[in-house]
Design a protein around this motif. Structure first.
Motif, PDB file in Angstrom:
ATOM      1  N   UNK A 132      13.415 -12.429 -11.796  1.00 47.37           N
ATOM      2  CA  UNK A 132      12.525 -12.744 -10.675  1.00 47.37           C
ATOM      3  C   UNK A 132      11.248 -11.906 -10.776  1.00 47.37           C
ATOM      4  N   UNK A 133      11.424 -10.607 -11.048  1.00 52.65           N
ATOM      5  CA  UNK A 133      10.264  -9.734 -11.196  1.00 52.65           C
ATOM      6  C   UNK A 133       9.394 -10.118 -12.371  1.00 52.65           C
ATOM      7  N   UNK A 134      10.014 -10.470 -13.487  1.00 53.51           N
ATOM      8  CA  UNK A 134       9.267 -10.876 -14.674  1.00 53.51           C
ATOM      9  C   UNK A 134       8.427 -12.114 -14.390  1.00 53.51           C
ATOM     10  N   UNK A 190      -2.004  -2.248 -10.520  1.00 55.37           N
ATOM     11  CA  UNK A 190      -1.066  -3.139  -9.836  1.00 55.37           C
ATOM     12  C   UNK A 190      -0.450  -2.435  -8.631  1.00 55.37           C
ATOM     13  N   UNK A 191      -0.435  -3.137  -7.511  1.00 58.85           N
ATOM     14  CA  UNK A 191       0.255  -2.661  -6.311  1.00 58.85           C
ATOM     15  C   UNK A 191       1.441  -3.569  -6.046  1.00 58.85           C
ATOM     16  N   UNK A 192       2.610  -2.975  -5.892  1.00 63.26           N
ATOM     17  CA  UNK A 192       3.824  -3.709  -5.541  1.00 63.26           C
ATOM     18  C   UNK A 192       4.170  -3.350  -4.102  1.00 63.26           C
ATOM     19  N   UNK A 193       4.214  -4.342  -3.235  1.00 67.71           N
ATOM     20  CA  UNK A 193       4.585  -4.115  -1.836  1.00 67.71           C
ATOM     21  C   UNK A 193       6.063  -4.423  -1.694  1.00 67.71           C
ATOM     22  N   UNK A 194       6.861  -3.389  -1.439  1.00 72.38           N
ATOM     23  CA  UNK A 194       8.308  -3.554  -1.326  1.00 72.38           C
ATOM     24  C   UNK A 194       9.028  -2.845  -2.451  1.00 72.38           C
ATOM     25  N   UNK A 195      10.059  -2.065  -2.094  1.00 70.59           N
ATOM     26  CA  UNK A 195      10.793  -1.281  -3.094  1.00 70.59           C
ATOM     27  C   UNK A 195      12.256  -1.682  -3.178  1.00 70.59           C
ATOM     28  N   UNK A 196      12.527  -2.959  -2.876  1.00 71.32           N
ATOM     29  CA  UNK A 196      13.869  -3.487  -3.103  1.00 71.32           C
ATOM     30  C   UNK A 196      14.050  -3.843  -4.567  1.00 71.32           C
ATOM     31  N   UNK A 197      15.180  -4.452  -4.927  1.00 70.68           N
ATOM     32  CA  UNK A 197      15.413  -4.805  -6.332  1.00 70.68           C
ATOM     33  C   UNK A 197      14.301  -5.643  -6.958  1.00 70.68           C
ATOM     34  N   UNK A 198      13.732  -6.594  -6.200  1.00 70.74           N
ATOM     35  CA  UNK A 198      12.682  -7.438  -6.759  1.00 70.74           C
ATOM     36  C   UNK A 198      11.407  -6.632  -6.957  1.00 70.74           C
ATOM     37  N   UNK A 199      11.039  -5.818  -5.978  1.00 71.41           N
ATOM     38  CA  UNK A 199       9.851  -4.983  -6.125  1.00 71.41           C
ATOM     39  C   UNK A 199       9.985  -4.002  -7.273  1.00 71.41           C
ATOM     40  N   UNK A 200      11.150  -3.396  -7.410  1.00 72.37           N
ATOM     41  CA  UNK A 200      11.377  -2.455  -8.510  1.00 72.37           C
ATOM     42  C   UNK A 200      11.309  -3.171  -9.852  1.00 72.37           C
ATOM     43  N   UNK A 201      11.886  -4.376  -9.914  1.00 68.16           N
ATOM     44  CA  UNK A 201      11.821  -5.149 -11.156  1.00 68.16           C
ATOM     45  C   UNK A 201      10.376  -5.523 -11.485  1.00 68.16           C
ATOM     46  N   UNK A 202       9.603  -5.867 -10.471  1.00 65.16           N
ATOM     47  CA  UNK A 202       8.201  -6.213 -10.697  1.00 65.16           C
ATOM     48  C   UNK A 202       7.424  -5.013 -11.219  1.00 65.16           C
ATOM     49  N   UNK A 227       0.655   1.695 -11.635  1.00 68.71           N
ATOM     50  CA  UNK A 227       1.467   0.824 -10.778  1.00 68.71           C
ATOM     51  C   UNK A 227       1.893   1.640  -9.564  1.00 68.71           C
ATOM     52  N   UNK A 228       1.454   1.211  -8.407  1.00 64.53           N
ATOM     53  CA  UNK A 228       1.863   1.863  -7.161  1.00 64.53           C
ATOM     54  C   UNK A 228       2.861   0.970  -6.443  1.00 64.53           C
ATOM     55  N   UNK A 229       3.908   1.569  -5.910  1.00 67.61           N
ATOM     56  CA  UNK A 229       4.916   0.858  -5.122  1.00 67.61           C
ATOM     57  C   UNK A 229       4.839   1.375  -3.697  1.00 67.61           C
ATOM     58  N   UNK A 230       4.862   0.471  -2.731  1.00 64.80           N
ATOM     59  CA  UNK A 230       4.794   0.884  -1.329  1.00 64.80           C
ATOM     60  C   UNK A 230       6.039   0.442  -0.578  1.00 64.80           C
ATOM     61  N   UNK A 261      16.471  -0.684 -23.223  1.00 66.86           N
ATOM     62  CA  UNK A 261      15.720  -0.341 -22.016  1.00 66.86           C
ATOM     63  C   UNK A 261      16.718  -0.036 -20.895  1.00 66.86           C
ATOM     64  N   UNK A 262      16.924   1.222 -20.611  1.00 70.38           N
ATOM     65  CA  UNK A 262      17.948   1.623 -19.650  1.00 70.38           C
ATOM     66  C   UNK A 262      17.394   1.820 -18.244  1.00 70.38           C
ATOM     67  N   UNK A 263      16.086   1.822 -18.081  1.00 68.15           N
ATOM     68  CA  UNK A 263      15.490   2.084 -16.766  1.00 68.15           C
ATOM     69  C   UNK A 263      16.061   1.202 -15.654  1.00 68.15           C
ATOM     70  N   UNK A 264      16.261  -0.113 -15.888  1.00 64.69           N
ATOM     71  CA  UNK A 264      16.769  -0.950 -14.790  1.00 64.69           C
ATOM     72  C   UNK A 264      18.128  -0.530 -14.266  1.00 64.69           C
ATOM     73  N   UNK A 265      18.910   0.198 -15.042  1.00 66.68           N
ATOM     74  CA  UNK A 265      20.225   0.626 -14.558  1.00 66.68           C
ATOM     75  C   UNK A 265      20.110   1.572 -13.369  1.00 66.68           C
ATOM     76  N   UNK A 266      18.931   2.139 -13.155  1.00 67.41           N
ATOM     77  CA  UNK A 266      18.726   3.007 -11.996  1.00 67.41           C
ATOM     78  C   UNK A 266      18.947   2.244 -10.694  1.00 67.41           C
TER      79      UNK A 266
END
Length: 238
Positions: free
Chosen positions: A28-30, A44-56, A68-71, A182-187
């Motif tokens: 979804x993020x991709x 890039x600004x990502x609004x939202x830090x749920x799974x989709x925002x983190x994936x984006x 990349x800023x996440x809010x 790429x192990x980052x998504x496991x977080x």
């Protein structure tokens, strides 16, 4: 559940079932990042830090975004966002505050804003934060009528785009990324519970929580708890 063979992809032997469960939100993020046309050097600004925002945020960094800023309303997800590639985290609750904070964090107004919340008012917030000639992509699924001020987008000649789920090729790209190490998504996996404990885990998610992705392991006995997972180090610069 029956699924057509054309919609099924094999999970490489090196990946776990937990990895497999991450493929859908990653896809979804991709898709959203691709819809936004994120290019090397973009802010890039990502609004939202749920799974989709983190994936984006993860895919925006891999696409070459310089910052990349996440809010989010609070800093609970800041360590996860940083592990997924965010260069800044902003806790802001109104449009003006976020626009000012994101411009400072990104070194200028965002070239691309990815809205990953899906609540009323978020499209207006995204338009307030994007640069003149920039792009806003709506990934969040808002189920209520929403309004925004067209003049905000008109004055900036901003592009407003919508992104819905993914395709099979994007699923494969996510599998390939995980298989490449790429192990980052496991977080995003913050807990694992047994099938017996799943109802209580779902009930707990009704309230604000530190959880992100809770995995259910059907064959495990009750009282399984793996919520003490270590968060990987922040994602290195591409």
């Amino acid at each position: 559940m029956k699924v057509g063979a054309g919609s099924c992809l094999p999970l490489p032997a090196a990946l776990s079932l937990d990895d497999g469960a991450l493929v859908e939100p990653l896809a979804v993020g991709l898709h959203g990042v691709k819809r936004g046309g994120v290019q090397p050097g973009d802010r890039v600004l990502v609004i939202g830090a749920g799974p989709i925002g983190l994936a984006a945020a993860y895919w925006a960094r891999l696409a070459g975004a310089s910052r990349v800023a996440v809010s989010a309303p609070s800093t609970r997800r800041q360590p996860l966002a940083e592990a997924m590639g965010a260069t800044a985290f902003i806790a802001a609750s109104d449009d003006a505050a976020l626009a000012a904070a994101s411009e400072e964090a990104l070194g200028g107004a965002a070239d691309v804003v990815l809205e990953c919340v899906g609540q009323t008012g978020m499209i207006q917030r995204a338009l307030a934060c994007v640069r003149t000639g920039g792009r806003v992509v709506v990934l969040g699924v808002c189920l209520q009528p929403d309004t925004f001020l067209p003049l905000t987008g008109l004055a900036k000649e901003a592009d407003l785009r919508f992104s819905v789920v993914y395709d099979v090729a994007e699923f494969q790209a996510c599998i390939d990324a995980l298989d490449a190490g790429h192990v980052s998504p496991r977080a995003m996996i913050t807990d694992t519970v047994s099938l017996a404990d799943a109802p209580a885990a779902f009930e707990a998610l009704r309230s604000r929580t530190h959880q992100c992705k809770v995995m259910v392991t059907p064959w495990a006995g009750p009282s399984l708890n793996r919520s003490d997972r270590a968060i990987p180090e922040p994602m290195p610069t591409p």
